[in-house]
Design an enzyme around this catalytic site. Structure first.
Site, mmCIF file in Angstrom:
data_model
loop_
_atom_site.group_PDB
_atom_site.id
_atom_site.type_symbol
_atom_site.label_atom_id
_atom_site.label_comp_id
_atom_site.label_asym_id
_atom_site.label_seq_id
_atom_site.Cartn_x
_atom_site.Cartn_y
_atom_site.Cartn_z
ATOM 1 C CD GLU A 1 -3.051 -0.879 0.062
ATOM 2 O OE1 GLU A 1 -3.015 0.240 -0.515
ATOM 3 O OE2 GLU A 1 -3.939 -1.684 0.149
ATOM 4 N NE ARG B 1 -3.597 3.061 -0.603
ATOM 5 C CZ ARG B 1 -5.107 3.085 0.030
ATOM 6 N NH1 ARG B 1 -5.476 4.023 0.019
ATOM 7 N NH2 ARG B 1 -5.544 1.667 0.268
ATOM 8 C CG ASP C 1 -5.804 -7.278 -7.307
ATOM 9 O OD1 ASP C 1 -4.819 -7.304 -7.196
ATOM 10 O OD2 ASP C 1 -6.750 -6.685 -7.175
ATOM 11 C CB THR D 1 -2.196 -1.228 -9.156
ATOM 12 O OG1 THR D 1 -3.215 -1.986 -9.444
ATOM 13 C CG2 THR D 1 -1.583 -1.157 -7.778
#
Length: 477
Positions: free
Chosen positions: A107, A111, A240, A460
């Protein structure tokens, strides 16, 4: 590059014009989300729009400012210059990685590192490059495992890592360790330190040595033994973005990364053979695979795959370009149906194709919507690659639903049950709503020359990174 706000090209004769009004709507949504974050949660990670206070997830440890860093490039692309300036000033003065904090490597990478890299490439502001490299260096100890497969969690002060306790006997997760490649290649390029690229190239070496059941990649890999955990395969959560990054590594390299290309198309072939099915009602969906048995469920996260298949169509082997575009279109239709079959016209977290239902959530814990972007992401890719006007129409339906059900006085909130007309808000404005959902909507209604695919690849978290043509670097340099 200075992005403008162009009016999109539409086929002649279309009555409902898609252009400046849609741009204005997306910008107004962004301004509402940003202004309320600034008013009630400035400097904290996320906003609770009902409570009108800050929200912090344990994913970021003590690092603060997730919404600011995640939103930088969206502010820049939408030409919200004052807001971008105040965000940059906050990063300069307050973004601090010298904290005793256990963070999610995945994460924080997608981000924070992704957001800083993108802001640097768009604006040229040196502070973003400096902060991205500083944070990248703090993530490197995560790779200190017997195989070099990184830990999921890392204390960025002590350098001690571990995995999620629930993840198949101490395994690392495919989508997490497989979703570092784009950012780490850029970190090597911007820092001159080859170590970042070496770490992510080693992940591929480990994967290529392993047998894949039916050509599929299980979601769990033990970083100590280098062996797969339980044989669970998903193109949604846990799996994914690993597949997305194989394709995008090839595209970002100027189509020179043949290893990434081969791994991607081989994986898609296995996915088609073993996971993609068609319902009795004619909807194409991607099931989950558990030890050889299919669970006929598709997550909202899986809906990104429609855009991925279409984006990869041009390089598909054996004259399968048209087939991959069609596959993307079919997944987009299924995901649109998952939205259309709810009361709120917003999609559930997961939907099923069993027991007589199709594209509907049947379990209470799958009926929520947390402002996720994946369906809109696929609409954006399908629009850019086909210019079929239905994708803009579907995107506009999503805008209307977000405005009707998710907009509150204090920002935008997720919904607990999209099948219930009486909305119950979850009171979280996710940082990815500003980074992804609103950016993809804006791009859906833009001309193709705003962040064109031949020059930019989106990580992503929807952070655009330049490809090799725009940024001279070589894989592994």
């Amino acid at each position: 590059m200075t992005p403008g706000i162009p009016s999109p090209a539409l086929p002649p004769g279309r009555k409902e014009q898609r252009g400046p009004r849609q741009h204005r709507s997306c910008c107004c949504m962004m301004k509402h989300a940003w202004d309320n974050y600034k008013r009630y949660a400035w400097g904290l990670n996320e906003l609770k729009p009902i409570s009108k206070q800050g929200h912090s997830s344990n994913l970021f440890g003590n690092i603060q400012g997730a919404t600011i860093v995640d939103a930088l490039d969206t502010l820049y692309i939408m030409e919200m210059k004052e807001e971008f300036k105040e965000a940059k000033e906050w990063v300069e003065k307050n973004l601090d990685f010298n904290v005793n904090a256990e963070i999610s490597v995945f994460e924080v990478n997608i981000r924070f590192v992704g957001g800083l890299l993108s802001a640097y490439y768009l604006s040229g502001e040196e502070i973003f490059r400096k902060k991205a490299v500083e944070l990248g260096e703090k993530l490197l100890p995560a790779f200190n495992t017997p195989t070099g497969i990184p830990w999921a969690l890392l204390n960025i002060k002590s350098g001690i890592g571990r995995n999620w306790p629930w993840a198949s006997g101490g395994s690392s997760i495919l989508a997490e360790f497989g979703t570092l490649h784009l950012e780490f290649i850029h970190l090597s390029h911007l820092s001159g330190n080859p170590l970042f690229a070496e770490k992510v190239m080693n992940i591929r070496k480990v994967l290529n040595r392993l047998d894949k059941p039916e050509g599929l990649y299980p979601n769990y890999l033990n970083p100590s033994s280098g062996q797969w955990g339980q044989h669970h395969v998903s193109i949604g959560g846990l799996g994914d973005s690993f597949y997305e990054y194989l394709l995008k590594a090839w595209l970002m390299s100027g189509k020179t990364d043949e290893e990434g290309r081969k791994m991607y198309y081989d994986a898609v072939q296995a996915i088609e053979t073993h996971l993609i099915r068609k319902s009795s009602g004619g909807l194409t969906y991607i099931a989950e695979w558990k030890g050889g048995l299919l669970e006929h469920k598709m997550g909202h996260l899986t809906c990104f795959a429609g855009g991925m298949f279409a984006l990869g169509a041009d390089g598909a082997p054996n004259d399968k370009t048209g087939h991959h575009i069609e596959l993307g279109a079919e997944i987009a239709r299924t995901c649109h149906e998952s939205y259309d079959r709810t009361s709120m016209k917003l999609g559930p977290e997961a939907f099923r194709f069993d027991g007589g239902v199709e594209a509907i959530a049947t379990r209470q814990n799958e009926k929520y919507y947390i402002l996720r972007p994946e369906v809109i992401e696929t609409y954006m890719y399908m629009w850019r690659l086909t210019h079929d006007p239905k994708y803009r129409q579907w995107g506009w339906e999503a805008v209307e639903a977000l405005e009707k059900y998710c907009r509150v006085d204090g920002g935008y909130s997720g919904i607990r049950d999209v099948y219930n007309n009486h909305q119950s808000h979850d009171d979280v404005q996710q940082s990815f709503f500003l980074s992804e959902t609103l950016k993809y909507l804006y791009l859906l209604f833009s001309e193709d020359d705003l962040l064109p695919f031949e020059h930019w690849v989106f990580n992503t978290e929807a952070h655009p990174l330049p490809g090799r043509q725009s940024c001279a670097f070589t894989l592994g340099d």
